[in-house]
Design a protein around this motif. Structure first.
Motif, PDB file in Angstrom:
ATOM      1  N   GLY A  49       0.818  -1.208   0.000  1.00  0.00           N
ATOM      2  CA  GLY A  49       0.000   0.000   0.000  1.00  0.00           C
ATOM      3  C   GLY A  49       0.849   1.254   0.000  1.00  0.00           C
ATOM      4  N   LYS A  50       0.390   2.221   0.759  1.00  0.00           N
ATOM      5  CA  LYS A  50       1.080   3.502   0.840  1.00  0.00           C
ATOM      6  C   LYS A  50       2.123   3.482   1.946  1.00  0.00           C
ATOM      7  CE  LYS A  50      -3.101   5.771  -0.806  1.00  0.00           C
ATOM      8  NZ  LYS A  50      -4.178   6.737  -0.492  1.00  0.00           N
ATOM      9  N   ILE A  51       3.139   4.292   1.780  1.00  0.00           N
ATOM     10  CA  ILE A  51       4.255   4.343   2.725  1.00  0.00           C
ATOM     11  C   ILE A  51       3.902   5.294   3.868  1.00  0.00           C
ATOM     12  CG2 ILE A  51       6.683   4.935   3.006  1.00  0.00           C
ATOM     13  CD1 ILE A  51       6.955   4.480  -0.065  1.00  0.00           C
ATOM     14  N   ASP A  52       3.897   4.774   5.094  1.00  0.00           N
ATOM     15  CA  ASP A  52       3.676   5.668   6.232  1.00  0.00           C
ATOM     16  C   ASP A  52       4.991   5.906   6.970  1.00  0.00           C
ATOM     17  OD1 ASP A  52       4.142   3.601   8.114  1.00  0.00           O
ATOM     18  OD2 ASP A  52       2.022   3.078   8.206  1.00  0.00           O
ATOM     19  N   GLU A  53       4.930   6.770   7.961  1.00  0.00           N
ATOM     20  CA  GLU A  53       6.151   7.217   8.639  1.00  0.00           C
ATOM     21  C   GLU A  53       6.790   6.135   9.505  1.00  0.00           C
ATOM     22  OE1 GLU A  53       3.446  10.833   8.041  1.00  0.00           O
ATOM     23  OE2 GLU A  53       3.209   8.728   8.611  1.00  0.00           O
ATOM     24  N   ARG A 131       4.693   7.716  -8.951  1.00  0.00           N
ATOM     25  CA  ARG A 131       5.144   8.611  -7.895  1.00  0.00           C
ATOM     26  C   ARG A 131       3.966   9.371  -7.289  1.00  0.00           C
ATOM     27  NH1 ARG A 131       8.661   5.803  -8.247  1.00  0.00           N
ATOM     28  NH2 ARG A 131      10.844   6.136  -8.752  1.00  0.00           N
ATOM     29  N   ASP A 132       4.220   9.922  -6.139  1.00  0.00           N
ATOM     30  CA  ASP A 132       3.250  10.739  -5.417  1.00  0.00           C
ATOM     31  C   ASP A 132       3.664  12.199  -5.615  1.00  0.00           C
ATOM     32  OD1 ASP A 132       1.924  12.204  -3.349  1.00  0.00           O
ATOM     33  OD2 ASP A 132       1.680  10.358  -2.200  1.00  0.00           O
ATOM     34  N   PHE A 133       2.901  12.916  -6.442  1.00  0.00           N
ATOM     35  CA  PHE A 133       3.231  14.308  -6.764  1.00  0.00           C
ATOM     36  C   PHE A 133       2.352  15.261  -5.977  1.00  0.00           C
ATOM     37  CE2 PHE A 133       4.580  11.949 -10.547  1.00  0.00           C
ATOM     38  CZ  PHE A 133       5.852  12.452 -10.745  1.00  0.00           C
ATOM     39  N   LEU A 134       2.938  16.398  -5.592  1.00  0.00           N
ATOM     40  CA  LEU A 134       2.218  17.392  -4.804  1.00  0.00           C
ATOM     41  C   LEU A 134       2.617  18.784  -5.275  1.00  0.00           C
ATOM     42  CD1 LEU A 134       0.270  17.282  -2.337  1.00  0.00           C
ATOM     43  CD2 LEU A 134       2.257  17.710  -0.899  1.00  0.00           C
ATOM     44  N   ASP A 135       1.626  19.653  -5.439  1.00  0.00           N
ATOM     45  CA  ASP A 135       1.889  21.025  -5.856  1.00  0.00           C
ATOM     46  C   ASP A 135       2.672  21.774  -4.775  1.00  0.00           C
ATOM     47  OD1 ASP A 135       0.831  24.083  -5.881  1.00  0.00           O
ATOM     48  OD2 ASP A 135       0.932  23.274  -7.920  1.00  0.00           O
ATOM     49  N   ILE A 136       3.564  22.657  -5.216  1.00  0.00           N
ATOM     50  CA  ILE A 136       4.424  23.398  -4.293  1.00  0.00           C
ATOM     51  C   ILE A 136       3.612  24.194  -3.268  1.00  0.00           C
ATOM     52  CG2 ILE A 136       4.643  25.322  -5.934  1.00  0.00           C
ATOM     53  CD1 ILE A 136       7.292  24.129  -3.371  1.00  0.00           C
ATOM     54  N   LYS A 196       7.502   2.120  -7.487  1.00  0.00           N
ATOM     55  CA  LYS A 196       6.320   2.798  -6.945  1.00  0.00           C
ATOM     56  C   LYS A 196       6.648   3.435  -5.612  1.00  0.00           C
ATOM     57  CE  LYS A 196       2.925   0.581  -4.886  1.00  0.00           C
ATOM     58  NZ  LYS A 196       1.750  -0.254  -4.574  1.00  0.00           N
ATOM     59  N   SER A 197       6.214   4.683  -5.436  1.00  0.00           N
ATOM     60  CA  SER A 197       6.410   5.371  -4.170  1.00  0.00           C
ATOM     61  C   SER A 197       5.229   6.308  -3.942  1.00  0.00           C
ATOM     62  CB  SER A 197       7.721   6.181  -4.192  1.00  0.00           C
ATOM     63  OG  SER A 197       7.871   6.898  -2.991  1.00  0.00           O
ATOM     64  N   ILE A 198       4.282   5.852  -3.100  1.00  0.00           N
ATOM     65  CA  ILE A 198       3.094   6.629  -2.782  1.00  0.00           C
ATOM     66  C   ILE A 198       3.036   6.780  -1.266  1.00  0.00           C
ATOM     67  CG2 ILE A 198       0.579   6.808  -2.990  1.00  0.00           C
ATOM     68  CD1 ILE A 198       0.798   4.782  -5.327  1.00  0.00           C
ATOM     69  N   GLY A 199       2.905   8.004  -0.797  1.00  0.00           N
ATOM     70  CA  GLY A 199       2.904   8.250   0.621  1.00  0.00           C
ATOM     71  C   GLY A 199       1.537   8.155   1.258  1.00  0.00           C
TER      72      GLY A 199
END
Length: 201
Positions: A49-53, A131-136, A196-199
């Motif tokens: 799944g998604k990568i948690d801390e 990838r997990d992309f996020l706006d600045i 794959k890298s999704i947070g």
């Protein structure tokens, strides 16, 4: 090797020096925000799944390794009583993204095509990774949120929680630019070892 040394000094050693200086000032306890990176996680093939801390970091690049060193030295000082919070940032999109990142590299090539200064070819590495992309703007809002509400000594993922393939990212950029009739020169099997890298946010 010289660039690696510069990167080590500018991230790890500078962070260590600043935190050590703050620790030595009497009656001074500012909140310090450390900008970490999803590259610290490395290849997470065992994560479905998604990568948690809570995931154990295992960086597979010099960049990820040095950013993890920066995080670890920050956590060391947090354990000494300093008010330190880490924002682990995933992939940033927005104006000014450097060309050593895929979005910046695509944007740079698209601009050259638009100006007629380049052939209608996009050169790229493997387009399959997700990838997990996020706006600045969202990254800045998240950093402000953890600065105001984060718990000292904690790591917080700064991510969208949504996966997008680099192929789809490129297609969207070309669509926004209104460019068609483009050849894609994809060099597969080069440069990308993380599929794959999704947070998890």
């Amino acid at each position: 090797a010289q660039n690696e040394d510069v990167f080590l000094k500018s991230n790890f050693l500078t962070t260590k020096t600043i935190l050590n200086a703050i620790l030595g000032i009497a009656n001074y306890s500012p909140r310090v925000i450390i900008p970490g990176s999803s590259a610290e996680y490395g290849a997470m093939s065992q994560i479905k799944g998604k990568i948690d801390e809570k995931v154990v970091s295992n960086p597979n690049s010099w960049y990820g390794f040095v950013k993890l060193m920066q995080t670890n030295v920050a956590l060391f000082y947090a354990n000494q009583g300093m008010d330190v919070v880490i924002g682990r940032i995933f992939n940033i999109l927005g104006k000014g993204v450097p060309s050593d990142l895929c979005a910046g590299r695509f944007a740079e090539q698209i601009v050259l095509i638009e100006k007629g200064e380049s052939g209608r070819v996009i050169d790229t590495h493997n387009l399959n990774p997700v990838r997990d992309f996020l706006d600045i703007e969202d990254v800045c809002s998240a950093l402000l949120a953890i600065a105001e509400k984060g718990k000292s000594g904690e790591i917080y993922n700064i991510c969208s929680g949504i996966g997008l393939s680099i192929r789809d990212l490129l297609a969207q950029l070309l669509q926004y630019a209104g460019i068609t009739d483009i050849s894609i020169n994809e060099k597969t099997g080069h440069g990308e070892s993380i599929s794959k890298s999704i947070g998890s946010n």
